[in-house]
Design a protein around this motif. Sequence first.
Motif, short mmCIF file in Angstrom:
data_model
loop_
_atom_site.label_atom_id
_atom_site.label_comp_id
_atom_site.label_asym_id
_atom_site.label_seq_id
_atom_site.Cartn_x
_atom_site.Cartn_y
_atom_site.Cartn_z
N MET A 141 0.83 -1.20 0.00
CA MET A 141 0.00 0.00 0.00
C MET A 141 0.86 1.26 0.00
N GLU A 142 1.93 1.24 0.79
CA GLU A 142 2.83 2.39 0.86
C GLU A 142 3.39 2.73 -0.52
N GLN A 144 2.12 2.09 -3.47
CA GLN A 144 1.09 2.65 -4.34
C GLN A 144 0.76 4.09 -3.94
N LEU A 145 0.64 4.31 -2.64
CA LEU A 145 0.20 5.62 -2.16
C LEU A 145 1.29 6.67 -2.22
N GLN A 146 2.49 6.28 -2.51
CA GLN A 146 3.53 7.23 -2.84
C GLN A 146 3.35 7.78 -4.25
N LYS A 147 2.55 7.07 -5.06
CA LYS A 147 2.33 7.45 -6.46
C LYS A 147 0.98 8.10 -6.70
N THR A 148 -0.04 7.66 -5.99
CA THR A 148 -1.39 8.18 -6.19
C THR A 148 -2.01 8.51 -4.84
N PRO A 149 -2.91 9.51 -4.79
CA PRO A 149 -3.50 9.89 -3.51
C PRO A 149 -4.44 8.84 -2.93
N PHE A 150 -5.06 8.06 -3.80
CA PHE A 150 -5.94 6.99 -3.36
C PHE A 150 -5.50 5.69 -4.04
N LEU A 151 -5.98 4.59 -3.55
CA LEU A 151 -5.43 3.31 -3.99
C LEU A 151 -5.65 3.01 -5.46
N ALA A 152 -6.81 3.38 -5.99
CA ALA A 152 -7.10 3.08 -7.38
C ALA A 152 -6.87 4.29 -8.29
N GLY A 153 -6.22 5.34 -7.76
CA GLY A 153 -5.94 6.50 -8.60
C GLY A 153 -6.13 7.81 -7.88
N ASP A 154 -6.69 8.78 -8.57
CA ASP A 154 -6.79 10.14 -8.04
C ASP A 154 -8.03 10.38 -7.18
N ALA A 155 -8.99 9.47 -7.24
CA ALA A 155 -10.25 9.68 -6.52
C ALA A 155 -10.52 8.53 -5.56
N ILE A 156 -11.19 8.85 -4.47
CA ILE A 156 -11.58 7.83 -3.50
C ILE A 156 -12.54 6.84 -4.14
N ALA A 165 -10.83 0.27 6.64
CA ALA A 165 -11.49 -0.30 7.81
C ALA A 165 -10.53 -0.92 8.82
N TYR A 166 -9.67 -1.81 8.34
CA TYR A 166 -8.73 -2.44 9.27
C TYR A 166 -7.39 -1.72 9.33
N THR A 167 -7.01 -0.98 8.28
CA THR A 167 -5.73 -0.27 8.32
C THR A 167 -5.74 0.79 9.41
N HIS A 168 -6.84 1.50 9.56
CA HIS A 168 -6.86 2.58 10.56
C HIS A 168 -6.85 2.03 11.99
N GLU A 169 -7.06 0.72 12.13
CA GLU A 169 -7.00 0.06 13.44
C GLU A 169 -5.75 -0.80 13.57
N ALA A 170 -4.84 -0.70 12.62
CA ALA A 170 -3.68 -1.59 12.60
C ALA A 170 -2.80 -1.44 13.83
N ASP A 171 -2.76 -0.24 14.39
CA ASP A 171 -1.93 -0.05 15.58
C ASP A 171 -2.42 -0.90 16.75
N ARG A 172 -3.72 -1.22 16.76
CA ARG A 172 -4.25 -2.06 17.83
C ARG A 172 -3.79 -3.52 17.68
N PRO A 181 4.54 6.42 6.05
CA PRO A 181 4.02 7.80 6.00
C PRO A 181 2.98 8.02 4.91
N ALA A 182 3.12 7.36 3.76
CA ALA A 182 2.13 7.54 2.70
C ALA A 182 0.80 6.91 3.09
N VAL A 183 0.85 5.78 3.78
CA VAL A 183 -0.37 5.15 4.28
C VAL A 183 -1.02 6.06 5.32
N SER A 184 -0.22 6.61 6.22
CA SER A 184 -0.77 7.49 7.26
C SER A 184 -1.43 8.73 6.65
N ALA A 185 -0.80 9.31 5.63
CA ALA A 185 -1.39 10.48 4.97
C ALA A 185 -2.68 10.10 4.26
N TRP A 186 -2.72 8.92 3.68
CA TRP A 186 -3.93 8.43 3.01
C TRP A 186 -5.06 8.23 4.02
#
Length: 206
Positions: A141-142, A144-156, A165-172, A181-186
Amino acid sequence: MPVLYSQLDSGNCYKPRLLMAKLGMPFRHVAMSSVDGSTRRPEYLAKNPNGKVPLLEMDDGRLLAESNAILLHLAEGTRFLPADAYERALAYQWLFFEQYSHEPYIAVRRALMLYPERAKEATPEKLNATLAGGEKALGVMEAQLQKTPFLAGDAISVADIALYAYTHEADRGGFDLKRYPAVSAWLDRVAVDPGHVPIGWLPENG
């Protein structure tokens, strides 16, 4: 009004709730739990023989299981499903990635560390394997997100909803998101998208 059967703290169940919130789509929520046995009751198994959540019951009584299938259905004709065939396929690609290369590691490690009933499964071998698999997924993911703002391109898209869903809870689950850092910014970009709600959100009638 559609009915969503879901478990409040499940990332898979958060996916359709998050998308419906972003779409401003009213629905009724029925709380379920794999712990209290509600997903194994005969009346629920009659709706979903697989005995899992989430499950969407539509206005006309039709039923749809599997979180990413529900996302795709709800996203039809909205900004969350690209109109271009190739861009749509890229979104699908990330949905498959989420289920096969992300969820089995990041979600499972979170569950092992979060739920007392799963503690006996949290062997050093299992924890090491899920940590390695999750770090690999976050690395993909990192990149990809260094290249595009969202995973499938420029739009959410549904790809971002599914993986948020699970990435934002990964710290748990013991993952250090500062290493990505690119994942965190995403994660921040998804969270400021209109209509965003936290994992514990329910509709007013839910």
